[in-house]
Structure formats: structure tokens, C-alpha cells
Write a protein that holds these residues in place. Structure first.
Motif, PDB file in Angstrom:
ATOM      1  N   TRP A 388       0.832  -1.205   0.000  1.00 44.81           N
ATOM      2  CA  TRP A 388       0.000   0.000   0.000  1.00 44.81           C
ATOM      3  C   TRP A 388       0.868   1.257   0.000  1.00 44.81           C
ATOM      4  O   TRP A 388       0.556   2.243  -0.682  1.00 44.81           O
ATOM      5  CB  TRP A 388      -0.924   0.004   1.213  1.00 44.81           C
ATOM      6  CG  TRP A 388      -2.216  -0.729   1.023  1.00 44.81           C
ATOM      7  CD1 TRP A 388      -2.637  -1.857   1.655  1.00 44.81           C
ATOM      8  CD2 TRP A 388      -3.260  -0.371   0.105  1.00 44.81           C
ATOM      9  NE1 TRP A 388      -3.876  -2.235   1.200  1.00 44.81           N
ATOM     10  CE2 TRP A 388      -4.292  -1.346   0.255  1.00 44.81           C
ATOM     11  CE3 TRP A 388      -3.431   0.647  -0.815  1.00 44.81           C
ATOM     12  CZ2 TRP A 388      -5.466  -1.311  -0.490  1.00 44.81           C
ATOM     13  CZ3 TRP A 388      -4.610   0.682  -1.564  1.00 44.81           C
ATOM     14  CH2 TRP A 388      -5.606  -0.279  -1.396  1.00 44.81           C
ATOM     15  N   SER A 389       1.950   1.243   0.764  1.00 44.78           N
ATOM     16  CA  SER A 389       2.842   2.410   0.826  1.00 44.78           C
ATOM     17  C   SER A 389       3.449   2.704  -0.537  1.00 44.78           C
ATOM     18  O   SER A 389       3.529   3.863  -0.964  1.00 44.78           O
ATOM     19  CB  SER A 389       3.953   2.166   1.858  1.00 44.78           C
ATOM     20  OG  SER A 389       3.421   2.005   3.150  1.00 44.78           O
ATOM     21  N   VAL A 392       0.611   4.118  -2.854  1.00 39.38           N
ATOM     22  CA  VAL A 392       0.249   5.499  -2.515  1.00 39.38           C
ATOM     23  C   VAL A 392       1.380   6.455  -2.897  1.00 39.38           C
ATOM     24  O   VAL A 392       1.136   7.547  -3.438  1.00 39.38           O
ATOM     25  CB  VAL A 392      -0.079   5.618  -1.017  1.00 39.38           C
ATOM     26  CG1 VAL A 392      -0.230   7.080  -0.613  1.00 39.38           C
ATOM     27  CG2 VAL A 392      -1.356   4.849  -0.694  1.00 39.38           C
ATOM     28  N   GLY A 395       1.322   7.072  -6.522  1.00 34.62           N
ATOM     29  CA  GLY A 395       0.169   7.889  -6.881  1.00 34.62           C
ATOM     30  C   GLY A 395       0.358   9.351  -6.549  1.00 34.62           C
ATOM     31  O   GLY A 395       0.018  10.241  -7.340  1.00 34.62           O
ATOM     32  N   VAL A 396       0.930   9.633  -5.383  1.00 34.01           N
ATOM     33  CA  VAL A 396       1.171  11.019  -4.964  1.00 34.01           C
ATOM     34  C   VAL A 396       2.178  11.689  -5.895  1.00 34.01           C
ATOM     35  O   VAL A 396       1.984  12.825  -6.361  1.00 34.01           O
ATOM     36  CB  VAL A 396       1.666  11.063  -3.509  1.00 34.01           C
ATOM     37  CG1 VAL A 396       2.160  12.458  -3.150  1.00 34.01           C
ATOM     38  CG2 VAL A 396       0.560  10.636  -2.558  1.00 34.01           C
TER      39      VAL A 396
END
Length: 449
Positions: A388-389, A392, A395-396
Motif C-alpha cells: 500500500w505504501s 500510494v 500515486g502522490v
């Protein structure tokens, strides 16, 4: 019965040691990361640009987790294509994401080739001549074709020697420049504005692009000795080596030049930094190292992408036509690779080439993490919070980069979106016309038949 690709593989493949894998990985990474992207990162991030490399290394380390876990479980010459097939099954998503990765690698070749041309022409004051830069870049890509056509052993030996030369040379330049300039001048003496944090975040996309060469190591799972352990080790060592080299160079450039000077010389920032810090001798030394590094980078990249396209063809993920050419599929893919890379090198400047590569790679990387997270996490023993990290973080960075480019160069965002849509559309059309391809099984070692 063996295919042309099998014959080629048996003919030229050799066991790759841990050192050989590291040499190939760093050969692709350092060729583009330092010489092509340092100036562009500094132009976006300002005096804080060394932090961009640190952030890029952190995001890359999170991303590498998926590739290491998958490669340790199923070491394969299929590399990223194998990972995506395992995650999504044979279909549009796996094929399209694999092709995006291949395209980002081809883009990397054109990026490094134009960097080579810029540095080679810099001593003559001709680096601003678009025609000469294009001709020199194209000449390097053609040279890389002939080296690769000579066989894998030529590429492996050349990569090992050139990696040692360029890593040692770059480190020597950086240490000498830091010693001569100190830390009190250049960009580091400029005030830092907190309002520029969004630009710093956007610059991390280029930093990630500088590290993405580690993914080529996953394509060597069928050749690296003791792959269940050494593929992961090779990736970790390659990233670590590059972090050290990148930070040394970033500090050296930042100590020698102001931010405006780095931006002005963004396509040849290391050579520009060498002259005030080390004089004419340092300048020519840096140019020589840049030429060596970018030459080996293009050769290693052509090897990696042609090998990946061969695997995609044999896995029936992309169509193939011989166009009247003789020989195995790999030889055809070498031709297609250099044609596309040469075309990009002639048509686009460094900034747009790098931007397209960043968009394609980040989208592909996010698809890898999501596929592993949703379907393979338990089977390979991966931790959900790390996946997940990574997802994310990608994506950021992708969002920040897209917003920054919409302000400064919206056309490149349009090119990227159009390219991604075209890839998915073409794969959907191809697989829809060949539905039997979506049912092809995978063997346990990740090699697809």
C-alpha cells in the motif's frame, strides 16, 4: 521443438553472477540518472534538489519490494511480464502494462542517447545545435545495435567494464568537486522557500526514473546463479550503489553552481559544474566519463528492452511481423527497438523524453503493486502495508508531476495520456481478435509457453 527465441537463448545465455547482475542494473540506471536528469531535477526542486534523490530512493525501495518478492518466488527470464501475468492473468492489463514498461525503456534509450550527444558536443560549443545532437544520438543508438547484435557475452563483458569505469570516475569527480567547492557556495547558499515543496515532490518523478533501471534485473531470473536469493540481492545492491553515487554528484553540482546555472545547463550540468570546481582538466574528465557512462547505458538498455520484447512476443502478449527479415525474433526486436528509440531521439528534447518515460513507468509500477496486493500477497508472503505504501507513494508523485507539467508543458501530458490509451486500446483489439491467447497457461517457474 525449440523456437527461434529458444535457440537464441541457448546460444548466447550464460550464468550471470551477482556482480554481473549489479553491473547490468547500475549500467542502465547510472547512464540516465545522473547525466540526463540532475539538471531537470534541480530546475524543479531548487536548492533542495539532493533531497529529491533521497525521496526517489525511498519510493524506489518500496517499489522494489514487489519485484523482489515476485522474483524470489518465481525467478524467470520473463521478468515484469511474468509478474503481471501472474497478477492479472493473460489479458489486456498484463499485456498493456508490460508494453508500457518496454516503451519506458525505449524512451530511456533515447534520453540517454541525447545526453551522450549533448556531452560529446559540449567541448566544441555545439550542444545547442538540434540537428547535430539528433545525429550524434542516432549514431550511438546504431552503435548499440551492432554491439548487441554481436551477442549477449559482448554486452555482459562491456557492461561490467564500463560500469566499473563510470562509477569510479563519477565518484572521483564528485569527491574532488566537493573538496574544491565546499558546501557554502552554489545552490546551497540560496534561500529555501517552503512554497516550493510541491515542485520538489513533482521532481521525485524524475528521481524515480533515475532508479528504474533496477527492473531490468528481474528479466535475468533465468540466468542469475541461485536466483531465488540473488535476484533480490542484486536489486538491493544496485539501488544502494546508485543512491550513493547520485547523492555525491548532487552535492557536487549544488556546491559548484547556483540553481539558475544548473537550470541553464540542465542537459550537461555535470560538465558545467566541473569547470569552476576543477578547471579545464576536470571539465574534460567529466565529459569523458559522461560519454562512457551514456554509451554503456544505451547498450545495456537496448539489450534489456529487446530481450523483454522478445519475451512478450513469445508469450503472445504483442503481435509480431518479420517484415521480410531473417533470423530469430530477438534480432527483429533489436531492429524495432533501435528504430523507435532513434525516432524519439530525433523528434523530442530531453525534457519531454524524460517526462514521457516518467508517466509510462509510474502507471506500470502502480499496476504491478495493485496486482500483487490484490491477488498474490499471501502466496509470496508480502506485507500489505508495504505494498500500500508503494502504491500510494507512486500515486502522490504521479499526481504532483502531472499537475506541474500541466502548468509548464501541457502538451507532454496529452502525449502521455494518448500513448497510454493507445497501448491499452491496441492490446484490447489484438487480444479480442485472438481470444485463445488469453487462455495460455503459465508454468511454475514463470516461463510462458
Amino acid at each position: 521443438m525449440q523456437t527461434d527465441g529458444d535457440d537464441q537463448q541457448n546460444e548466447s545465455a550464460a550464468s550471470i553472477t551477482l556482480l554481473g547482475g549489479v553491473a547490468m542494473g547500475t549500467g542502465v540506471m547510472i547512464g540516465a540518472g545522473i547525466f540526463a536528469l540532475t539538471g531537470q531535477i534541480a530546475e524543479l526542486a531548487g536548492p533542495l534538489f539532493p533531497l529529491s534523490f533521497i525521496a526517489g530512493a525511498l519510493v524506489t525501495s518500496l517499489a522494489a519490494y514487489s519485484y523482489i518478492k515476485m522474483s524470489n518466488r518465481w525467478p524467470s527470464s520473463g521478468g515484469i511480464a511474468m509478474i503481471l501475468q501472474k497478477a492479472y492473468g493473460p489479458g489486456v492489463v498484463a499485456a498493456s502494462a508490460s508494453l508500457l514498461m518496454a516503451l519506458s525503456m525505449v524512451i530511456n534509450e533515447s534520453l540517454v542517447a541525447r545526453t551522450f550527444a549533448t556531452y560529446a558536443l559540449r567541448p566544441f560549443g555545439l550542444e545547442s545545435s538540434g540537428i547535430l545532437v539528433s545525429v550524434a544520438a542516432l549514431a550511438l543508438i546504431v552503435f548499440a545495435y551492432f554491439v548487441n547484435a554481436a551477442g549477449n557475452k559482448s554486452v555482459s563483458g562491456f557492461s561490467l567494464v564500463m560500469s566499473a569505469i563510470k562509477i569510479g570516475g563519477i565518484a572521483l569527480f564528485a569527491i574532488a568537486a566537493i573538496w574544491a567547492s565546499g558546501f557554502s557556495g552554489g545552490a546551497f547558499s540560496e534561500p529555501v522557500a517552503l512554497s516550493g515543496l510541491d515542485a520538489l515532490l513533482a521532481s521525485v518523478a524524475f528521481s524515480i526514473l533515475a532508479f528504474k533501471g533496477f527492473t531490468t534485473i528481474t528479466n535475468s531470473g533465468g540466468e542469475i546463479i541461485d536466483p531465488h536469493r540473488n535476484v533480490g540481492r542484486t536489486i538491493i545492491i544496485s539501488i544502494t550503489v546508485c543512491v550513493v553515487v547520485y547523492l555525491l554528484v548532487a552535492v557536487a553540482v549544488g556546491a559548484s553552481l547556483s540553481t539558475s546555472e544548473i537550470a541553464q545547463a540542465r542537459d550537461y550540468s555535470l560538465a558545467a559544474a566541473a569547470r569552476p570546481a576543477l578547471g579545464e582538466l576536470g571539465f574534460y574528465f567529466t565529459v569523458a566519463i559522461a560519454i562512457a557512462a551514456t554509451t554503456s547505458g544505451v547498450i545495456a538498455s537496448v539489450f534489456a528492452v529487446s530481450r523483454m520484447l522478445t519475451m512478450l512476443t513469445e508469450m503472445k502478449m504483442i503481435p509480431h511481423s518479420h517484415f521480410g527479415m531473417k533470423g530469430p525474433i530477438r534480432s527483429h526486436m533489436l531492429v524495432y527497438t533501435v528504430v523507435v528509440a532513434g525516432t524519439l531521439a530525433v523528434l523530442f528534447d530531453l525534457s519531454r523524453i524524460a517526462s514521457l518515460g516518467a508517466f509510462f513507468y509510474l502507471v506500470m509500477d502502480m499496476l504491478v503493486h495493485w496486482g500483487v496486493l490484490r491477488g498474490l500477497r499471501e502466496e509470496i508472503g508480502a506485507r500489505a502495508w508495504i505494498l500500500w505504501s508503494a502504491l500510494v507513494a507512486d500515486g502522490v508523485v504521479l499526481t504532483a508531476f502531472a499537475l506541474a507539467k500541466l502548468e509548464t508543458d501541457p502538451a507532454v501530458v496529452a502525449y502521455a495520456v494518448a500513448g497510454i490509451v493507445a497501448v491499452f486500446g491496441a492490446e484490447w483489439f489484438y487480444l479480442r481478435r485472438n481470444p485463445a491467447l488469453r487462455e495460455m497457461p503459465a508454468t511454475h517457474d514463470g516461463d510462458y509457453r
